[in-house]
Motif scaffolding. Sequence first.
Motif: not given
Length: 58
Positions: A41-42, A45, A48-49
Amino acid sequence: MPGYRGAFSHGSAHWHPDFGLLIDRTWRLLASPATLRRTNIVAGLLLILVGLVIAMVQ
């Protein structure tokens, strides 16, 4: 190679007796399903960032 003992042999100057135990405990912790899920998950993310930052810069 004659005389080569490997990076983590007992003959190495940096060998510590508990190093193998530390590696084993770390491996078991990181191999748990909850930890892998959180890591994924990290990582997602962060990807995406990074994509958003690249899109804003252009």
